[in-house]
Design a protein around this motif. Sequence first.
Motif, PDB file in Angstrom:
ATOM      1  N   ALA A   1      -9.790  24.104 -32.528  1.00 38.83           N
ATOM      2  CA  ALA A   1     -10.359  25.417 -32.209  1.00 38.83           C
ATOM      3  C   ALA A   1     -11.868  25.413 -32.404  1.00 38.83           C
ATOM      4  CB  ALA A   1      -9.704  26.484 -33.090  1.00 38.83           C
ATOM      5  N   ALA A   2     -12.337  24.728 -33.462  1.00 39.79           N
ATOM      6  CA  ALA A   2     -13.780  24.705 -33.737  1.00 39.79           C
ATOM      7  C   ALA A   2     -14.526  23.956 -32.629  1.00 39.79           C
ATOM      8  CB  ALA A   2     -14.029  24.031 -35.092  1.00 39.79           C
ATOM      9  N   ILE A   3     -13.930  22.867 -32.128  1.00 41.51           N
ATOM     10  CA  ILE A   3     -14.580  22.118 -31.048  1.00 41.51           C
ATOM     11  C   ILE A   3     -14.617  22.946 -29.779  1.00 41.51           C
ATOM     12  CG2 ILE A   3     -14.272  20.127 -29.524  1.00 41.51           C
ATOM     13  CD1 ILE A   3     -13.323  18.573 -31.982  1.00 41.51           C
ATOM     14  N   LEU A   4     -13.512  23.659 -29.484  1.00 39.15           N
ATOM     15  CA  LEU A   4     -13.498  24.539 -28.314  1.00 39.15           C
ATOM     16  C   LEU A   4     -14.550  25.632 -28.433  1.00 39.15           C
ATOM     17  CD1 LEU A   4      -9.674  24.951 -27.604  1.00 39.15           C
ATOM     18  CD2 LEU A   4     -11.371  23.842 -26.152  1.00 39.15           C
ATOM     19  N   ALA A   5     -14.783  26.101 -29.687  1.00 36.46           N
ATOM     20  CA  ALA A   5     -15.784  27.157 -29.911  1.00 36.46           C
ATOM     21  C   ALA A   5     -17.197  26.618 -29.805  1.00 36.46           C
ATOM     22  CB  ALA A   5     -15.574  27.795 -31.287  1.00 36.46           C
ATOM     23  N   GLY A   6     -17.350  25.280 -29.822  1.00 38.11           N
ATOM     24  CA  GLY A   6     -18.668  24.683 -29.664  1.00 38.11           C
ATOM     25  C   GLY A   6     -19.458  24.590 -30.954  1.00 38.11           C
ATOM     26  N   TYR A   7     -18.791  24.693 -32.141  1.00 40.46           N
ATOM     27  CA  TYR A   7     -19.503  24.617 -33.418  1.00 40.46           C
ATOM     28  C   TYR A   7     -20.002  23.193 -33.650  1.00 40.46           C
ATOM     29  CZ  TYR A   7     -17.437  29.168 -34.580  1.00 40.46           C
ATOM     30  OH  TYR A   7     -17.068  30.474 -34.584  1.00 40.46           O
ATOM     31  N   PRO A   8     -21.223  23.044 -34.100  1.00 38.58           N
ATOM     32  CA  PRO A   8     -21.723  21.697 -34.423  1.00 38.58           C
ATOM     33  C   PRO A   8     -21.143  21.178 -35.726  1.00 38.58           C
ATOM     34  CG  PRO A   8     -23.425  23.307 -34.868  1.00 38.58           C
ATOM     35  CD  PRO A   8     -22.301  24.075 -34.221  1.00 38.58           C
ATOM     36  N   SER A   9     -20.810  22.088 -36.674  1.00 41.67           N
ATOM     37  CA  SER A   9     -20.245  21.656 -37.955  1.00 41.67           C
ATOM     38  C   SER A   9     -19.438  22.795 -38.554  1.00 41.67           C
ATOM     39  CB  SER A   9     -21.350  21.220 -38.933  1.00 41.67           C
ATOM     40  OG  SER A   9     -22.172  22.314 -39.267  1.00 41.67           O
ATOM     41  N   VAL A  10     -18.493  22.439 -39.419  1.00 43.32           N
ATOM     42  CA  VAL A  10     -17.653  23.426 -40.129  1.00 43.32           C
ATOM     43  C   VAL A  10     -17.469  22.958 -41.569  1.00 43.32           C
ATOM     44  CG1 VAL A  10     -16.436  24.185 -38.041  1.00 43.32           C
ATOM     45  CG2 VAL A  10     -15.545  22.248 -39.374  1.00 43.32           C
ATOM     46  N   THR A  11     -16.962  23.866 -42.400  1.00 41.52           N
ATOM     47  CA  THR A  11     -16.686  23.548 -43.811  1.00 41.52           C
ATOM     48  C   THR A  11     -15.210  23.760 -44.087  1.00 41.52           C
ATOM     49  OG1 THR A  11     -18.912  24.224 -44.473  1.00 41.52           O
ATOM     50  CG2 THR A  11     -17.240  24.075 -46.210  1.00 41.52           C
ATOM     51  N   ILE A  12     -14.600  22.784 -44.742  1.00 40.33           N
ATOM     52  CA  ILE A  12     -13.185  22.871 -45.116  1.00 40.33           C
ATOM     53  C   ILE A  12     -13.106  22.955 -46.630  1.00 40.33           C
ATOM     54  CG2 ILE A  12     -10.944  21.718 -45.024  1.00 40.33           C
ATOM     55  CD1 ILE A  12     -11.851  20.312 -42.503  1.00 40.33           C
ATOM     56  N   ILE A  13     -12.550  24.084 -47.126  1.00 35.30           N
ATOM     57  CA  ILE A  13     -12.434  24.309 -48.592  1.00 35.30           C
ATOM     58  C   ILE A  13     -11.033  23.855 -49.000  1.00 35.30           C
ATOM     59  CG2 ILE A  13     -12.528  26.016 -50.443  1.00 35.30           C
ATOM     60  CD1 ILE A  13     -14.273  27.747 -48.549  1.00 35.30           C
ATOM     61  N   HIS A  14     -11.013  22.819 -49.847  1.00 37.98           N
ATOM     62  CA  HIS A  14      -9.725  22.294 -50.290  1.00 37.98           C
ATOM     63  C   HIS A  14      -9.542  22.372 -51.794  1.00 37.98           C
ATOM     64  CE1 HIS A  14     -12.428  18.978 -51.106  1.00 37.98           C
ATOM     65  NE2 HIS A  14     -12.654  18.808 -49.784  1.00 37.98           N
ATOM     66  N   GLY A  15     -10.575  22.777 -52.498  1.00 40.44           N
ATOM     67  CA  GLY A  15     -10.484  22.888 -53.951  1.00 40.44           C
ATOM     68  C   GLY A  15     -10.505  21.549 -54.633  1.00 40.44           C
ATOM     69  N   LYS A  16     -10.522  21.603 -55.967  1.00 39.76           N
ATOM     70  CA  LYS A  16     -10.554  20.365 -56.739  1.00 39.76           C
ATOM     71  C   LYS A  16      -9.153  20.008 -57.192  1.00 39.76           C
ATOM     72  CE  LYS A  16     -15.349  21.067 -58.174  1.00 39.76           C
ATOM     73  NZ  LYS A  16     -16.305  21.163 -59.293  1.00 39.76           N
ATOM     74  N   GLY A  17      -8.561  20.787 -58.006  1.00 38.39           N
ATOM     75  CA  GLY A  17      -7.175  20.576 -58.420  1.00 38.39           C
ATOM     76  C   GLY A  17      -6.858  19.135 -58.722  1.00 38.39           C
ATOM     77  N   THR A  18      -5.707  18.672 -58.135  1.00 34.56           N
ATOM     78  CA  THR A  18      -5.270  17.281 -58.359  1.00 34.56           C
ATOM     79  C   THR A  18      -5.983  16.301 -57.427  1.00 34.56           C
ATOM     80  OG1 THR A  18      -3.471  17.509 -56.766  1.00 34.56           O
ATOM     81  CG2 THR A  18      -2.970  18.069 -59.047  1.00 34.56           C
ATOM     82  N   GLY A  19      -6.664  16.822 -56.428  1.00 35.07           N
ATOM     83  CA  GLY A  19      -7.371  15.952 -55.480  1.00 35.07           C
ATOM     84  C   GLY A  19      -6.531  15.511 -54.296  1.00 35.07           C
ATOM     85  N   ALA A  20      -5.262  15.956 -54.229  1.00 35.24           N
ATOM     86  CA  ALA A  20      -4.375  15.507 -53.142  1.00 35.24           C
ATOM     87  C   ALA A  20      -4.853  16.054 -51.806  1.00 35.24           C
ATOM     88  CB  ALA A  20      -2.939  15.942 -53.417  1.00 35.24           C
ATOM     89  N   LEU A  21      -5.213  17.383 -51.788  1.00 35.89           N
ATOM     90  CA  LEU A  21      -5.676  17.974 -50.528  1.00 35.89           C
ATOM     91  C   LEU A  21      -6.982  17.328 -50.093  1.00 35.89           C
ATOM     92  CD1 LEU A  21      -4.938  21.805 -50.851  1.00 35.89           C
ATOM     93  CD2 LEU A  21      -3.835  20.155 -49.361  1.00 35.89           C
ATOM     94  N   ARG A  22      -7.885  17.056 -51.069  1.00 35.23           N
ATOM     95  CA  ARG A  22      -9.180  16.450 -50.742  1.00 35.23           C
ATOM     96  C   ARG A  22      -8.988  15.063 -50.109  1.00 35.23           C
ATOM     97  NH1 ARG A  22     -11.379  16.528 -55.558  1.00 35.23           N
ATOM     98  NH2 ARG A  22     -10.835  14.377 -56.090  1.00 35.23           N
ATOM     99  N   LYS A  23      -8.115  14.264 -50.681  1.00 35.94           N
ATOM    100  CA  LYS A  23      -7.856  12.935 -50.128  1.00 35.94           C
ATOM    101  C   LYS A  23      -7.210  13.025 -48.740  1.00 35.94           C
ATOM    102  CE  LYS A  23      -7.294  10.645 -54.612  1.00 35.94           C
ATOM    103  NZ  LYS A  23      -6.342   9.924 -55.488  1.00 35.94           N
ATOM    104  N   GLY A  24      -6.286  13.936 -48.579  1.00 38.35           N
ATOM    105  CA  GLY A  24      -5.614  14.094 -47.285  1.00 38.35           C
ATOM    106  C   GLY A  24      -6.586  14.502 -46.197  1.00 38.35           C
TER     107      GLY A  24
END
Length: 785
Positions: A731-754
């Motif tokens: 969706a972001a590419i279709l919208a033409g955004y040059p960059s986006v931010t993904i918030i995954h938190g710190k926690g155990t780090g599983a979401l960050r690694k994924g």
Amino acid sequence: MNSKVFETLEYEKIKQKINKYLTTKSGTDELRQMMPSSDKIEISKLLDETDDGFKIIRLNLAMPIPRINDITSFMKRLRIDGILSSTELSKIKVLLSSVNDLTRFFSNLKDDKVEFNYLYRIIDSFQLMPSIAQNLSSSIDDSGKILDDASSELRAVRRQIKALEGSIRSKMNGTIKHQANKLSESIITIRDGRFVVPVKAEYKQSFGGIVHDQSASGQTLYMEPANVVESNNDLRRYQITQKQEERKVLFRLSNMIRPYENEIVNNFKILGHLDLINAKAMYARDLKATKPVISTDCYVNLKKARHPLIDQNKVVANDITLGRKYKTVIITGPNTGGKTITLKTLGLLQLMGQSGIFIPSAEESNIAIFDDIFADIGDDQSIEQNLSTFSSHMDNIVNILHAITDKSLVLLDELGAGTDPNEGAALAMSILDYIGSIDSTVMSTTHYPELKAYAYNRPSTINASMEFNIETLAPTYHLLMGIPGQSNGLNIAERLGINERIINEARSLTSQDSQDLNNMIVELTNQTKKAREDYEFIHNQLIESEKLHQELSEKLSKFYNQRDNLVRKAKEDANEIALSAKRKADDIIKDLHEKQSNLGQASFKENELINAQGQLNSLTYDINLKNNKVLKKEKAKHDFHKGDDVVVKSYGQRGVLISKSSKDEWIVQMGILKMKINVSDLEIVKDDDSKSKSRYTRVKRTKSSGISTQLDLRGHRYDDAMQEVDRYLDAAILAGYPSVTIIHGKGTGALRKGVNKLLSKDRRVKNYSYSPANAGGDGSTVVTF
């Protein structure tokens, strides 16, 4: 070469076989004079010429050589101002016509890029005479009759003769009609060149006319009616004029060809040479003969050699090798085993090869170039000269020993036979020693066992024998090189029923060395026979494998060619499709950019994004489904139900079936939109259909005004979060955004690694990194497209 060997080896019979294929007198004359050559260049030329003729046969063609008798005898009369007859001129006409036909024949072959060793050069040596050939063709036919077109005067007089003959016959038919009772038969015949009718003798006076002949009984007179006498006189004068005109034609034609006597005779000889080449090639075809390889060092290696005068369906083929490792071969074994035929096969194939004739053997067989071939074969007992068989053989061998050189081939049958065995064996060994000192190549047969040991002890000498089947008491006619012939007398006698006591006593009288030697020979023979059978089996398997390999190679080459053509065509088609798709994609992207530029004025609408996504997806063809009618039919029959998750193929979006609006349409919920979609554009999506999930995406909006530049994954389960990231990036590419931010938190780090793992595999991502420390640090990732 000495003439005696031609008679001994039956060389003239080979000529007679070839003569059957000849059609010209000059070809027959050349064959009669044909002799083996000892000149390598001449032999190579003769074999190459035969090979040229054989190539024409392989092309399923035939040289247009007519039947022509001798012309040289009457051509000599031209030198003394003689006039040729119409029959003689017709032969010259046929000759010149065939020269033109052959020239055209080979001209067509040259246009077809057919290559020859010598034939083109031979054809070029013809002296073409088109005008003379044309003049002869218009004046004389093939049977020797002078044609009306030979001269205008001849045509005119023949026309007058024909008209007058018709008038005479008409008058005589009237006479026959009115005086039929006076005639023996109602027919018109000719006597002394005049038309007459058969009149009964008693009506001679009343009939009226001139008597020209009478029957043997005197009862019938052949009379010329009085009313046609003058017409017959006129006809006679015209006939004389016709002969004079015909003589003028012959005189004119003879004078026309007189200056070309030598050229015409030379053409006749060249035609005969071509005829002989063609005859040799046809004989090679019917004999299944091959072109031999010429060796200059007296090396002979005949593979599967067959005697050409024995029925080819019955003759046994043998490998005959001599000249390098050994120059003397001594063949031992019982009578009627094929020893003499082996000698004759070697000698006759050498004579054939040195005459430019293909030999009945396998491909790549070697022949030597011998300056002469000597043969002492058969019973030469002479009553007139009071010579015994032994004396006759010795007389012949004396002449041979005086004439041989180191380039000679000597064939000796039953050397030393006809005298005391001890003396005969000693004499045979001495003769072979003398021939060996001259370094001639020799093959000899013998019954003497002493010569078996002689062959083992003399350099450049080898034993050989003809195989004998003890079980059937019959020879197999196979030549065994390196193995002396075994003594089978006692075994044969035992099998024929001789008393066992007699056989045992005979064996006791035989020396142990002789018995051991015979047992050794039997063992060697059995081993050689098995080796030959194994070789033949493997050889046949090899031939079949080579055929299969050749067939597969041709098919593979054909496949590669077809594949390359298909790939090239596919690339051309793909380039056209890609060019068209690029134009459509450019238009879609341009439209999206325009919408993006208007972001401050009006936000994206869900249906606009879905339509754009659908247009992009439509640029890709589902080849399997498009070309597979069975798949189409099966998918069209799919049983859809309310609540099913589906993919709308034309838009590339997922949705949910709300209700069925008609037989072929469903209302589908896609995001905030509801649309009527034909069932052919729907595809069911199962929970485990990862292919469909990865191929088709739907854009999830956090709010209807547009797509956020941030995606918050905190609190999401791992699998759901990864799917959410994938959809969000689309969706972001279709919208033409040059960059986006993904918030995954710190926690155990599983979401960050994924998230990092997913981004590293996405080709659309240029780079990614954690947010600055004051913006969340490693709790979020900034993605640049």
